[in-house]
Design an enzyme around this catalytic site. Structure first.
Site, PDB file in Angstrom:
ATOM      1  N   LEU A  88       0.840  -1.207   0.000  1.00 22.54           N
ATOM      2  CA  LEU A  88       0.000   0.000   0.000  1.00 22.54           C
ATOM      3  C   LEU A  88       0.875   1.256   0.000  1.00 22.54           C
ATOM      4  O   LEU A  88       1.754   1.405   0.847  1.00 22.54           O
ATOM      5  CB  LEU A  88      -0.907   0.022   1.226  1.00 22.54           C
ATOM      6  CG  LEU A  88      -1.765  -1.229   1.472  1.00 22.54           C
ATOM      7  CD1 LEU A  88      -2.694  -0.991   2.665  1.00 22.54           C
ATOM      8  CD2 LEU A  88      -2.566  -1.602   0.233  1.00 22.54           C
ATOM      9  N   ARG A 124       2.737  14.937   6.056  1.00 22.28           N
ATOM     10  CA  ARG A 124       3.680  15.410   7.075  1.00 22.28           C
ATOM     11  C   ARG A 124       5.126  15.509   6.578  1.00 22.28           C
ATOM     12  O   ARG A 124       5.970  16.074   7.249  1.00 22.28           O
ATOM     13  CB  ARG A 124       3.604  14.504   8.322  1.00 22.28           C
ATOM     14  CG  ARG A 124       2.404  14.813   9.197  1.00 22.28           C
ATOM     15  CD  ARG A 124       2.263  13.822  10.329  1.00 22.28           C
ATOM     16  NE  ARG A 124       1.688  12.556   9.864  1.00 22.28           N
ATOM     17  CZ  ARG A 124       1.628  11.454  10.608  1.00 22.28           C
ATOM     18  NH1 ARG A 124       2.127  11.438  11.824  1.00 22.28           N
ATOM     19  NH2 ARG A 124       1.082  10.353  10.129  1.00 22.28           N
ATOM     20  N   ARG A 158      35.605  12.543 -11.798  1.00 29.15           N
ATOM     21  CA  ARG A 158      34.290  12.700 -12.424  1.00 29.15           C
ATOM     22  C   ARG A 158      33.994  11.512 -13.328  1.00 29.15           C
ATOM     23  O   ARG A 158      34.876  10.701 -13.625  1.00 29.15           O
ATOM     24  CB  ARG A 158      34.240  14.041 -13.164  1.00 29.15           C
ATOM     25  CG  ARG A 158      34.317  15.216 -12.168  1.00 29.15           C
ATOM     26  CD  ARG A 158      34.529  16.529 -12.850  1.00 29.15           C
ATOM     27  NE  ARG A 158      33.505  16.782 -13.848  1.00 29.15           N
ATOM     28  CZ  ARG A 158      33.635  17.660 -14.833  1.00 29.15           C
ATOM     29  NH1 ARG A 158      34.770  18.347 -14.975  1.00 29.15           N
ATOM     30  NH2 ARG A 158      32.665  17.842 -15.690  1.00 29.15           N
ATOM     31  N   TYR A 176      44.316  19.087 -14.573  1.00 23.82           N
ATOM     32  CA  TYR A 176      42.995  18.712 -15.076  1.00 23.82           C
ATOM     33  C   TYR A 176      43.186  17.785 -16.263  1.00 23.82           C
ATOM     34  O   TYR A 176      43.851  18.147 -17.244  1.00 23.82           O
ATOM     35  CB  TYR A 176      42.186  19.949 -15.506  1.00 23.82           C
ATOM     36  CG  TYR A 176      40.927  19.539 -16.227  1.00 23.82           C
ATOM     37  CD1 TYR A 176      39.900  18.908 -15.530  1.00 23.82           C
ATOM     38  CD2 TYR A 176      40.780  19.724 -17.589  1.00 23.82           C
ATOM     39  CE1 TYR A 176      38.750  18.482 -16.177  1.00 23.82           C
ATOM     40  CE2 TYR A 176      39.627  19.309 -18.252  1.00 23.82           C
ATOM     41  CZ  TYR A 176      38.624  18.687 -17.536  1.00 23.82           C
ATOM     42  OH  TYR A 176      37.494  18.262 -18.190  1.00 23.82           O
ATOM     43  N   ASN A 191      54.179   9.628 -17.112  1.00 22.01           N
ATOM     44  CA  ASN A 191      54.095  10.595 -16.026  1.00 22.01           C
ATOM     45  C   ASN A 191      53.699  11.956 -16.586  1.00 22.01           C
ATOM     46  O   ASN A 191      54.350  12.477 -17.496  1.00 22.01           O
ATOM     47  CB  ASN A 191      55.453  10.721 -15.320  1.00 22.01           C
ATOM     48  CG  ASN A 191      55.326  11.523 -14.027  1.00 22.01           C
ATOM     49  OD1 ASN A 191      54.959  10.974 -12.980  1.00 22.01           O
ATOM     50  ND2 ASN A 191      55.619  12.808 -14.096  1.00 22.01           N
ATOM     51  N   ALA A 238      53.491  18.226 -13.141  1.00 22.50           N
ATOM     52  CA  ALA A 238      52.622  19.043 -12.307  1.00 22.50           C
ATOM     53  C   ALA A 238      51.969  20.146 -13.119  1.00 22.50           C
ATOM     54  O   ALA A 238      52.526  20.637 -14.104  1.00 22.50           O
ATOM     55  CB  ALA A 238      53.427  19.656 -11.166  1.00 22.50           C
ATOM     56  N   SER A 245      56.253  19.874 -16.523  1.00 26.97           N
ATOM     57  CA  SER A 245      55.317  20.638 -15.709  1.00 26.97           C
ATOM     58  C   SER A 245      54.682  21.744 -16.528  1.00 26.97           C
ATOM     59  O   SER A 245      55.311  22.327 -17.409  1.00 26.97           O
ATOM     60  CB  SER A 245      56.062  21.268 -14.535  1.00 26.97           C
ATOM     61  OG  SER A 245      56.612  20.257 -13.739  1.00 26.97           O
ATOM     62  N   ALA A 301      58.895  21.851 -19.917  1.00 27.91           N
ATOM     63  CA  ALA A 301      58.060  22.598 -18.982  1.00 27.91           C
ATOM     64  C   ALA A 301      57.425  23.777 -19.709  1.00 27.91           C
ATOM     65  O   ALA A 301      58.065  24.449 -20.509  1.00 27.91           O
ATOM     66  CB  ALA A 301      58.892  23.090 -17.812  1.00 27.91           C
TER      67      ALA A 301
END
Ligand code: UD1
Ligand code: CA
Length: 553
Positions: free
Chosen positions: A8, A15, A335, A368, A379, A382, A407, A425
């Site tokens: 049911l 409420r 993500r 990112y 690798n 950074a 980097s 870099a």
């Protein structure tokens, strides 16, 4: 037909004060409806009917997502639980031997309880077996009224009860097993002569007793199982109890939960042996954690698969797959579409999306990685950014095996970096890099001596530069004439003539800021100073020649 369950769920749930139908509110990552229906389905009935009313379309759609076989019956007007069951019965193709009734808002009722109820009922020959519970506070429940011999004679609702009946602590759970052949007759005998003016399902008990049929009870000692959700306070209470039970189950199965008070694990999560969950860990949805893996502290994962022996620290993730022995965090944001290979690493302040990162590859710092495929043993230096969006469409970056990207490399997608290639870099990779090549962009560094004192006179930087120049000149003078005493007057005179300080003015837009062009042709092989990658760990090595020196951790 042996058994049917009627659940049911037509009530308004006023409420809850919510735009969402009550039974679609969730605890432990599943709606109340899903908890209830899954328990009912677990009793293996031949038919399962859900009675809907308020929010019927939404509720029926939710049901179809996890139980396609269930039937839906619509109760147009909520005239009481007896009326609701009559509506549910009408949806059955035949009369079953046993009809079980349960509610859509009672999420802790287990399939075991329902199976035991049916077994007990079918062996006992009663017209109805009522599932009851002895509770400390019976407020709001229907009370089980017994005669002197201890037989049930009625169920009396709170608002219809006498003072003596209100003191009864044995309550009606709202779950019953009925003799299918008698049920229609019992329901037909139920009127609306009560304080609510509704057809009470509970009155079937009085009808059964009046026709001389037996009413049996089955009493639960685990009173949480009968508790329904009427408001959000009860939603939180039942959510906490469900979580406590879930954690206990996993701890007994070999999972270490360091702080059960701050650890939340959804009902559909699966954990391997010797998993350790640190404080403030929340595992949602269909998250799976493999044997020996460590998660937390301060980690929230939704629909994430964590490989055996992996470690995930201070991370927020959803829709990601992490390989065995992988390492993530602290402070990572995973993500959907993130696939991290075995023994691979996503480090600190790294965000990933639609990123396939191969076995033993690493993205250790401040990066990112979006819409990317990275091979094995590579690798990424950074502060790298996979520039995947041109304002209109997303593009893919592909990096091969055993690459060493410097980097602060920007990969302007679509672009490909071949196996074993390096980037310097600060490289902006706009064109594909062949296997084994070193990509550099931007010209050799130019130092414009004295620029700060000339163009930023009066600043602390200019003063510091002047002091440094003075000290350098004094040292040079001393080296040239070691015996001579160097006076401070002499220092004043050695400042280079072209470093004449000018008053500070805000730089005009036309100020010819002496900066190197951002793009240049690739450096010739003989370039004496190709932009060698600097160590991502911050220690640029000297004397190591022009080759890249990025660290790999
Ligand atoms: C009901 C029982 C009470 C029991 C309690 C346990 C009756 C009269 N009372 O009270 O003895 O102790 O459950 O929680 O049965 N529903 C419909 N259609 C309706 C009315 C209700 O589908 O017309 C559904 C609701 O959505 C809910 C369930 O039936 O899932 C129970 O209804 P509710 O109004 O909450 O009954 P209670 O007053 O709690
Ligand atoms: Ca209720």
């Amino acid at each position: 037909m042996s058994t049917a369950v009627v659940v049911l769920a037509a009530g308004a749930g006023t409420r809850m004060r919510s735009a969402t139908p009550k039974v679609l509110h969730a605890i432990g990552g599943r709606s109340l409806l899903e908890h209830s229906v899954r328990a009912a389905r677990g009793a293996d009935p031949d038919e399962l009917v859900l009675v809907v009313g308020h929010g019927r379309d939404e509720v029926a759609a939710a049901l179809a997502r996890f139980d396609a076989r269930a039937r839906v019956a619509v109760q147009e007007h909520q005239r009481g639980t007896g009326d609701a069951l009559a509506v549910g019965l009408a949806a059955l193709p035949a009369i079953p031997r046993t009809v079980v009734v349960s509610y859509g808002d009672t999420p802790l009722l287990t399939e075991r309880t329902l199976v035991d109820l049916v077994t007990g009922h079918q062996g006992g020959g009663a017209a109805v077996t009522v599932l009851t519970a002895e509770v400390d506070d019976p407020t709001g429940y229907g009370r089980i009224v017994r005669d002197d011999a201890g037989s049930v004679v009625a169920i009396v609702e709170q608002r219809d009860a006498s003072a003596a009946q209100l003191a009864v602590r044995e309550v009606n759970s709202g779950v019953y097993a009925f003799d299918g052949a008698l049920l229609a007759e019992l329901l037909a005998g139920v009127g609306t002569a009560n304080a609510a003016g509704e057809r009470y399902l509970t009155d079937t008990v009085t009808v059964a007793v009046a026709r001389g049929s037996r009413v049996a009870t089955s009493t639960l000692t685990d009173t949480w199982q009968v508790r329904g959700v009427n408001d959000r306070v009860q939603l939180a209470e039942l959510g906490a109890e469900l979580n406590r039970r879930t954690l206990q189950r996993w701890m007994r199965a070999g999972v270490t939960v360091v702080d059960p008070a701050t650890t939340w694990v959804d009902a559909d999560v699966s954990l391997g042996e010797d998993v350790t969950l640190h404080p403030q860990t929340q595992l949602h949805g269909h998250t799976v954690v493999g044997a020996g893996a460590t998660v937390g502290p301060d980690t929230t994962l939704t629909d994430v698969t964590v490989g055996a022996g992996a470690s995930v620290v201070r991370t927020h993730g959803s829709g990601a797959v992490l390989g065995p022995g992988a390492s993530v965090g602290p402070f990572a944001y995973l993500r959907p579409g993130t696939h991290l290979g075995a023994h691979a690493k996503i480090g600190t302040f790294v965000e990933t999306k639609n990123a396939h990162i191969g076995d033993h590859s690493k993205v250790p710092h401040l990066s990112y990685v979006g819409d990317a495929t990275i091979g094995t043993g590579t690798n990424v230096g950074a502060s790298s950014v996979f520039v995947n969006y041109d304002g209109v469409a997303k593009h893919q970056t592909t990096i091969g095996d055993h690459c060493r990207t410097g980097s602060d490399t920007k990969f302007i997608a679509p672009v490909t970096v071949g196996d074993g290639a390096y980037t310097g870099a600060g490289t902006v990779v706009r064109r594909n890099v062949p296997a084994g090549a070193l990509a550099v962009s931007g010209g050799p560094q130019r130092n414009l001596d004295g620029w700060v004192v000339r163009s930023r006179a009066g600043t602390a930087a200019a003063a510091a530069a002047q002091r440094a120049a003075a000290v350098e000149s004094a040292a040079a003078a001393a080296a040239a004439a070691p015996a001579a005493e160097v006076s401070t007057d002499a220092v004043a005179g050695v400042f280079p003539a072209d470093w004449v300080a000018v008053p500070l003015e805000p730089p005009a837009p036309t100020d010819p800021l002496p900066e190197a062009p951002t793009e240049q042709a690739p450096a010739a092989p003989t370039d004496p100073a190709p932009a060698a990658p600097t160590a991502s760990g911050g220690t640029a090595q000297t004397g190591a020649g022009p080759g890249p020196t990025a660290t790999e951790d």
